[in-house]
Design a protein around this motif. Structure first.
Motif, PDB file in Angstrom:
ATOM      1  N   GLU A 136     -31.486 -10.076  35.523  1.00 20.15           N
ATOM      2  CA  GLU A 136     -32.420  -9.630  36.439  1.00 20.15           C
ATOM      3  C   GLU A 136     -33.027  -8.415  36.281  1.00 20.15           C
ATOM      4  O   GLU A 136     -32.601  -7.481  36.002  1.00 20.15           O
ATOM      5  CB  GLU A 136     -31.601  -9.740  37.846  1.00 20.15           C
ATOM      6  CG  GLU A 136     -32.348  -9.816  39.098  1.00 20.15           C
ATOM      7  CD  GLU A 136     -33.073 -11.205  39.016  1.00 20.15           C
ATOM      8  OE1 GLU A 136     -32.582 -12.283  38.712  1.00 20.15           O
ATOM      9  OE2 GLU A 136     -34.463 -11.343  39.178  1.00 20.15           O
ATOM     10  N   GLY A 137     -34.596  -8.729  36.511  1.00 20.33           N
ATOM     11  CA  GLY A 137     -35.271  -7.318  36.549  1.00 20.33           C
ATOM     12  C   GLY A 137     -35.893  -6.974  35.059  1.00 20.33           C
ATOM     13  O   GLY A 137     -36.773  -6.169  34.932  1.00 20.33           O
ATOM     14  N   GLN A 138     -35.325  -7.672  33.986  1.00 19.11           N
ATOM     15  CA  GLN A 138     -35.646  -7.521  32.754  1.00 19.11           C
ATOM     16  C   GLN A 138     -36.853  -8.468  32.433  1.00 19.11           C
ATOM     17  O   GLN A 138     -36.975  -9.699  32.875  1.00 19.11           O
ATOM     18  CB  GLN A 138     -34.606  -7.529  31.708  1.00 19.11           C
ATOM     19  CG  GLN A 138     -33.593  -6.525  31.929  1.00 19.11           C
ATOM     20  CD  GLN A 138     -34.212  -5.094  31.737  1.00 19.11           C
ATOM     21  OE1 GLN A 138     -35.100  -5.069  30.674  1.00 19.11           O
ATOM     22  NE2 GLN A 138     -33.530  -4.229  32.041  1.00 19.11           N
ATOM     23  N   SER A 139     -37.784  -7.989  31.811  1.00 15.29           N
ATOM     24  CA  SER A 139     -38.792  -9.037  31.318  1.00 15.29           C
ATOM     25  C   SER A 139     -39.014  -9.074  29.557  1.00 15.29           C
ATOM     26  O   SER A 139     -38.634  -8.014  28.964  1.00 15.29           O
ATOM     27  CB  SER A 139     -40.127  -8.373  31.789  1.00 15.29           C
ATOM     28  OG  SER A 139     -41.289  -9.028  31.149  1.00 15.29           O
ATOM     29  N   ALA A 140     -39.261 -10.158  29.298  1.00 15.67           N
ATOM     30  CA  ALA A 140     -39.495 -10.331  27.729  1.00 15.67           C
ATOM     31  C   ALA A 140     -40.880  -9.817  27.263  1.00 15.67           C
ATOM     32  O   ALA A 140     -41.133  -9.620  26.159  1.00 15.67           O
ATOM     33  CB  ALA A 140     -39.362 -11.799  27.453  1.00 15.67           C
ATOM     34  N   ARG A 141     -41.648  -9.407  28.492  1.00 13.84           N
ATOM     35  CA  ARG A 141     -42.903  -9.120  28.102  1.00 13.84           C
ATOM     36  C   ARG A 141     -42.963  -7.876  27.291  1.00 13.84           C
ATOM     37  O   ARG A 141     -43.812  -7.733  26.207  1.00 13.84           O
ATOM     38  CB  ARG A 141     -43.564  -8.480  29.378  1.00 13.84           C
ATOM     39  CG  ARG A 141     -44.998  -8.189  29.468  1.00 13.84           C
ATOM     40  CD  ARG A 141     -45.258  -7.506  30.887  1.00 13.84           C
ATOM     41  NE  ARG A 141     -46.034  -6.420  30.751  1.00 13.84           N
ATOM     42  CZ  ARG A 141     -46.450  -5.720  31.605  1.00 13.84           C
ATOM     43  NH1 ARG A 141     -45.817  -6.078  32.974  1.00 13.84           N
ATOM     44  NH2 ARG A 141     -47.032  -4.663  31.765  1.00 13.84           N
ATOM     45  N   PHE A 142     -41.884  -7.041  27.157  1.00 11.06           N
ATOM     46  CA  PHE A 142     -42.185  -5.864  26.202  1.00 11.06           C
ATOM     47  C   PHE A 142     -41.653  -6.241  24.954  1.00 11.06           C
ATOM     48  O   PHE A 142     -41.724  -5.399  23.899  1.00 11.06           O
ATOM     49  CB  PHE A 142     -41.352  -4.676  26.720  1.00 11.06           C
ATOM     50  CG  PHE A 142     -41.590  -4.339  28.322  1.00 11.06           C
ATOM     51  CD1 PHE A 142     -40.815  -4.755  29.371  1.00 11.06           C
ATOM     52  CD2 PHE A 142     -42.656  -3.538  28.447  1.00 11.06           C
ATOM     53  CE1 PHE A 142     -41.482  -4.538  30.761  1.00 11.06           C
ATOM     54  CE2 PHE A 142     -43.291  -3.478  29.604  1.00 11.06           C
ATOM     55  CZ  PHE A 142     -42.472  -3.702  30.803  1.00 11.06           C
ATOM     56  N   LEU A 143     -40.999  -7.569  24.720  1.00  9.83           N
ATOM     57  CA  LEU A 143     -40.527  -7.808  23.324  1.00  9.83           C
ATOM     58  C   LEU A 143     -41.560  -8.564  22.401  1.00  9.83           C
ATOM     59  O   LEU A 143     -41.224  -8.556  21.130  1.00  9.83           O
ATOM     60  CB  LEU A 143     -39.097  -8.481  23.489  1.00  9.83           C
ATOM     61  CG  LEU A 143     -38.092  -7.675  24.200  1.00  9.83           C
ATOM     62  CD1 LEU A 143     -36.918  -8.677  24.357  1.00  9.83           C
ATOM     63  CD2 LEU A 143     -37.871  -6.566  23.365  1.00  9.83           C
ATOM     64  N   LEU A 144     -42.358  -9.120  23.060  1.00  6.90           N
ATOM     65  CA  LEU A 144     -43.339  -9.888  22.245  1.00  6.90           C
ATOM     66  C   LEU A 144     -44.232  -9.147  21.506  1.00  6.90           C
ATOM     67  O   LEU A 144     -44.308  -9.358  20.060  1.00  6.90           O
ATOM     68  CB  LEU A 144     -44.072 -10.995  23.026  1.00  6.90           C
ATOM     69  CG  LEU A 144     -43.461 -11.904  23.710  1.00  6.90           C
ATOM     70  CD1 LEU A 144     -44.624 -12.762  24.409  1.00  6.90           C
ATOM     71  CD2 LEU A 144     -42.982 -12.976  22.530  1.00  6.90           C
ATOM     72  N   PRO A 145     -44.579  -8.023  21.854  1.00  5.24           N
ATOM     73  CA  PRO A 145     -45.228  -7.199  20.701  1.00  5.24           C
ATOM     74  C   PRO A 145     -44.486  -6.852  19.813  1.00  5.24           C
ATOM     75  O   PRO A 145     -45.002  -6.741  18.459  1.00  5.24           O
ATOM     76  CB  PRO A 145     -45.690  -5.759  21.591  1.00  5.24           C
ATOM     77  CG  PRO A 145     -45.603  -6.573  23.128  1.00  5.24           C
ATOM     78  CD  PRO A 145     -44.627  -7.418  23.181  1.00  5.24           C
ATOM     79  N   VAL A 146     -42.999  -6.350  19.867  1.00  7.29           N
ATOM     80  CA  VAL A 146     -42.437  -5.992  18.683  1.00  7.29           C
ATOM     81  C   VAL A 146     -42.167  -7.142  17.774  1.00  7.29           C
ATOM     82  O   VAL A 146     -42.493  -6.879  16.571  1.00  7.29           O
ATOM     83  CB  VAL A 146     -40.986  -5.799  19.370  1.00  7.29           C
ATOM     84  CG1 VAL A 146     -40.011  -5.228  18.148  1.00  7.29           C
ATOM     85  CG2 VAL A 146     -40.904  -4.713  20.562  1.00  7.29           C
TER      86      VAL A 146
END
Lengths: 189, 798
Positions: free
Chosen positions: B143-153
């Motif tokens: 909860e509260g975590q987003s995959a949004r920061f991982l796609l650029p990686v």
């Protein structure tokens, strides 16, 4: 061979931040030392190129080539007429592959974005035009003093959002505003 | 080997020694390990970062300290600013053997994972990072975590090292899972706007409003699924993912699209075929399908007039991206071609009249170049519009100019086909260079060889020499408003300004030829001299000057390329043109010096020595005109040298004694006129080099036709008087006169031994290496002979 990550704030001082923030590894060609020296050489080389392109453009437009002394702007900087351009650097020195450099000049500063050949250059120009005023604002780049060099975290924060891991983003104006809210900055346009 | 740390913003950095650095690091270490690292710790880290970044030499931070940085970085409770600074320092040190502790397993927070990944990637740990990220994306996030920061990686990993995701055991599965999610993120993002973060507090009203639907950029309610061109006041996480996914889509398809077939085969072997009813596409194909749909939607959305002006720029960037992705999809799966073709044709007719969309015409044209054969579609109209209209109207747009030239370079094989419209449009292409020289000169160096062939050589030769004129003409064309037809002024009289001249009957056709959009050698006007003179007023304009600076390097390349394929007739043509045009150049101060035509002439003569005989009429006319010595000094000198070198029966059987005599007499007359003891006002003063070369050439000719020797010898003997005459000493400097005299003496001495002279001046053709260096070996030979004939005192041979 391990690639080398370019520390964005340092490069930003010299006017360079790249969507590819690591040098692509080429098998067996670079030692640790070479990669290390590449990190320092690369931004210097590119910024010289950018500076000369900028001067040439300014002189072709009939403007004085020596930039005015930067003054802290009262109103938000308009970058619509800011001179900028594109040029290519051949493979070899300093980048292993062919790259395209997108640059933008604001008063006494220039910003450059280094792109791979197949990247979307229109988006690169948009990205640069968004990065520049935010960097100027956050880092107070037009103010006196060299403390910009002491604030890599501020630059990192911006780059982390607008150019995360070197990825350019297709952000419309509302997305951009949402991002500015997240960053807690009131973007001047 | 110290490190620099600035004392303060004002004073420059001073050298600090290792010891000082260690102490400083220890202090920061203590601060970091304290209960609440605060501003002091931040300040310390910032200074450390600068220290580490600014040293040229390998930076040595204590191993323990590096360990501490890694620990602090990965600690969830560390303040974000501190984490960012630790990561920055560690990245700056990379690649480094001390960073072994760091690993991205066990990190729950996606933002932190992204930060740690940046350090690991700098260490070269692409595979580890890639697999870690994919694993995290695979499972449900807390909860509260987003995959949004991982796609650029992920995007970074695949662009650096595509194969890193396929290493290890989870081959295929990782890609499958990611493919599936990407397709979902693209197609099924929420179409409701997100909610603002609740501000909380006593006075905040409870959120009872229903979320509003997303809108288009023109304010209308969205008609279809969410895309990057969808507008909302607040965005949901999956909408952010939509943006990230599209932003990395091109790269993903380029890396894994080809392998999608294998991927899909892999899937069908893993998954039971009776799993679901209905159309269930394998993941790779499904992603392509959704991507195609997304691109179509973007293209439709780009038709709307945005409420915010800046969104217009993004629309165009999206358009370009969408067309490019469609092109990639069609390359990977040709079943999409038909749909794409009809769609893009409609798009093309929509935007082809709008100058602001010009850059989007390039990927469209590229698409048709790639696929029109398959679709059996006639796309000539598209190419014609692109190559004929766009450069003529939009040459002044530097971004378009750059991309257009790149497009030509990417499709260079089309330029070599002489019947293609690409090739015929080269005059238009050069307009980009004429206006935007500095950034494009290196691109044209790459492009020029593709444009050159026997059919285009002459036209391109003139075009290059007149390139700065083209710049000036473009300037005038832009200024000449189409409305005022009457700006032609009085047709009977002369135009007062360049602007008036643009439509003046005297100059109109010349302008039109210069500004032509297609290759047209047969339409070349008799002469552009009047136009060049007219444009003289613009010769100082910065753009013209910059263009002029780019010409010499292109000319150099031109001759190098042409030398490889030119046949006899073409070489002859070029030589005649060189003689004509060497003083018909645009009057820009440095231009005439920089455009070095003389050496090119020498090169052509070297390539084909027989031309001296074949073009004897033109060459005689040229070298007999004394005025040429002044106005075309460099080329005159080279021409005379070439006569001396190549007018010989060993190079061309047709070289007769009469011919040699004729050349001799012509040059003798010229030399006579410029070496008069009492020069008249009309006698040109010429470079001493010209005199030297004339003397040498006359000597060489005499060596081949020995009847002429007495005449030359007599002439040379008069040089002493010439050099000492008062009228001459006032014009030339002492060293030059000295040099002339020495040369004259040496030549005279050589002629006293005719058989030696003949040998020196007419070596057998076979030994071309020797012959090539004659100009260098001549002085040596002369000196040798001189020594034999006039030995220095005390060195008489016994």
């Amino acid at each position: 061979m391990p690639p080398h990550s370019w520390d964005p704030p340092f490069l930003g001082m010299l006017g360079l931040a790249g969507p590819q923030d690591t040098v692509p590894p080429t098998e067996g060609s670079l030692s640790l030392d070479e990669v290390g020296s590449l990190n320092t050489r690369v931004p210097l080389f590119s910024s010289r190129q950018v500076a000369s392109q900028c001067q040439l453009l300014q002189s072709s437009l009939g403007r004085p080539s020596s930039p005015q002394l930067p003054q802290l702007p009262d109103e938000p900087l308009s970058l619509q007429d800011a001179p900028g351009g594109l040029f290519q650097m051949p493979p070899g020195d300093p980048f292993p592959e062919r790259v395209t450099v997108v640059w933008l000049s604001v008063l006494a500063l220039a910003f450059a974005l280094v792109c791979e050949p197949q990247e979307n250059l229109s988006l690169a120009e948009i990205t640069l035009r968004r990065l520049a005023p935010r960097l100027l604002l956050s880092l107070r780049l037009l103010g006196p003093g060299a403390d910009v060099l002491l604030r890599p975290d501020a630059a990192d924060g911006l780059l982390d959002r607008l150019l995360p891991h070197g990825q350019m983003l297709f952000l419309n104006e509302h997305f951009l505003q949402a991002m500015d809210r997240e960053l807690g900055i009131k973007a001047s346009r | 080997m110290g490190a620099r740390v600035p004392d303060s913003p004002e004073s420059p950095g001073r050298e600090i020694q290792e010891e000082e650095l260690r102490r400083f690091a220890a202090r920061v270490s203590a601060l970091l390990q304290g209960p609440e690292p605060g501003p002091e710790a931040v300040d310390g880290l910032q200074r450390l970062h600068l220290t580490v970044a600014a040293t040229k030499y390998p930076r040595k931070l204590d191993g323990k300290f590096v360990e501490l940085l890694q620990t602090v970085l990965c600690l969830p409770k560390s303040p974000e600013q501190i984490q960012v600074l630790c990561a920055a320092i560690l990245r700056e040190m990379s690649p480094c053997n001390d960073l072994i502790l760091l690993s991205c397993d066990e990190i729950q927070d996606t933002k932190l994972l992204s930060l740690v990944s940046s350090v690991l990637l700098a260490q070269g740990e692409m595979a580890a990072v890639g697999q870690c990220v994919v694993k995290v994306l695979e499972r449900r996030l807390p909860e509260g975590q987003s995959a949004r920061f991982l796609l650029p990686v992920l995007a970074n990993v695949i662009s650096l090292s595509p194969e890193s995701l396929t290493e290890g055991k989870s081959i295929g599965r990782a890609e499958i899972a990611t493919c599936k999610k990407m397709a979902d993120w693209l197609r099924y993002a929420s179409i409701q706007q997100g909610m603002a973060q609740p501000s909380g507090g006593f006075f905040s009203s409870p959120r009872t409003k229903q979320p509003a639907p997303i809108t288009e950029v023109d304010g209308a309610v969205a008609t279809d699924f969410f895309t990057v061109l969808s507008v909302a006041q607040h965005y949901t996480q999956d909408q952010w993912l939509n943006v990230q996914t599209f932003s990395m889509l091109r790269n993903w398809l380029l890396c894994y699209g080809e392998g999608a077939l294998e991927l899909d085969e892999c899937v069908t072997s893993l998954v039971s075929t009776t799993a679901t009813a209905g159309r269930l596409l394998p993941p790779g194909e499904r992603l392509r399908d959704k991507a195609f749909e997304y691109c179509q939607r973007l293209i439709e959305q780009s038709n709307r007039r945005p409420l915010k002006k800046e969104d217009g720029d993004l629309q165009k960037a999206c358009l370009i991206e969408a067309v490019t992705i469609m092109d990639i999809i069609c390359k990977q799966d040709s079943s999409y071609v038909c749909r794409a073709v009809s769609f893009l044709k409609v798009l093309h007719s929509r935007i082809c009249g709008d100058a602001t969309y010009a850059r989007a015409l390039l990927p469209i044209a590229q698409f048709f170049l790639n696929h029109s054969k398959l679709a059996a579609v006639d796309s000539d109209a598209i190419y014609k519009h692109l190559l004929t209209d766009i450069p003529a109207q939009l040459f002044h747009n530097p971004s378009l100019a750059f991309e257009f030239v790149q497009f030509c370079k990417d499709n260079s094989q089309l330029l070599t086909d002489s019947s293609s419209i690409f090739r015929q449009s080269f005059p238009n292409l050069f307009k980009f260079l004429a206006w935007n020289s500095p950034p494009l000169i290196s691109e044209f160096v790459d492009l020029l060889p593709f444009l050159l062939d026997p059919g285009t050589t002459i036209e391109i030769f003139h075009l290059l020499l007149d390139l700065p004129c083209l710049t000036a003409a473009l300037d005038i064309q832009a200024a000449a408003l189409p409305a005022s037809e009457k700006a032609g002024g009085d047709p009977a009289g002369k135009p007062a300004t360049c602007l008036e001249a643009f439509r003046h009957p005297l100059y109109k056709s010349m302008f039109q030829y210069l500004l032509r959009t297609k290759s047209a050698p047969q339409d070349a006007p008799e002469s552009l001299v009047p136009l060049r003179q007219l444009l003289g007023s613009l010769a100082g304009s910065p753009r013209v000057v910059q263009c002029a600076e780019s010409v010499p390097v292109l000319l150099e390349l031109f001759f190098r390329v042409v030398a490889e394929f030119a046949d006899e007739s073409l070489i002859n043509q070029l030589v005649v043109l060189l003689l004509q045009r060497s003083d018909q150049l645009y009057e820009i101060p440095a231009f005439k010096e920089d455009v070095v035509l003389g050496s090119q002439l020498a090169m052509l003569c070297r390539l084909r020595p027989a031309l001296v005989v074949e073009l004897s009429t033109e060459i005689l006319e040229f070298s007999g005109a004394v005025s040429n010595i002044q106005s075309k000094e460099a080329i005159f000198t080279h021409m005379v040298w070439a006569i001396g070198e190549y007018l010989s029966v060993s190079y061309d059987k047709r070289c007769t004694v009469e011919q040699i005599t004729r050349f001799f007499e012509t040059l003798e007359a010229v030399l006579f006129e410029i070496t008069q003891l009492r020069p008249q006002a009309s006698t040109p003063s010429c470079a001493p080099r010209a005199i030297s070369v004339l003397m040498a050439t006359l000597t060489k000719l005499a060596a081949r036709s020995q009847d002429l020797i007495p005449r030359v010898s007599m002439f040379l003997s008069k040089m002493r008087t010439f050099v000492q005459s008062p009228a001459v000493t006032s014009v030339y400097c002492e060293e030059d006169l000295e040099e002339i005299l020495i040369r004259a003496t040496e030549l005279m001495n050589l002629l006293k031994m005719p058989s030696v002279a003949q040998f020196v001046f007419t070596p057998p053709v076979a030994s071309t290496q020797f012959q090539r260096d004659v100009n260098d070996s001549l002085p040596l030979a002369l000196r040798m002979v001189t020594q034999l004939l006039e030995p220095a005192p005390g060195s008489m041979p016994v």
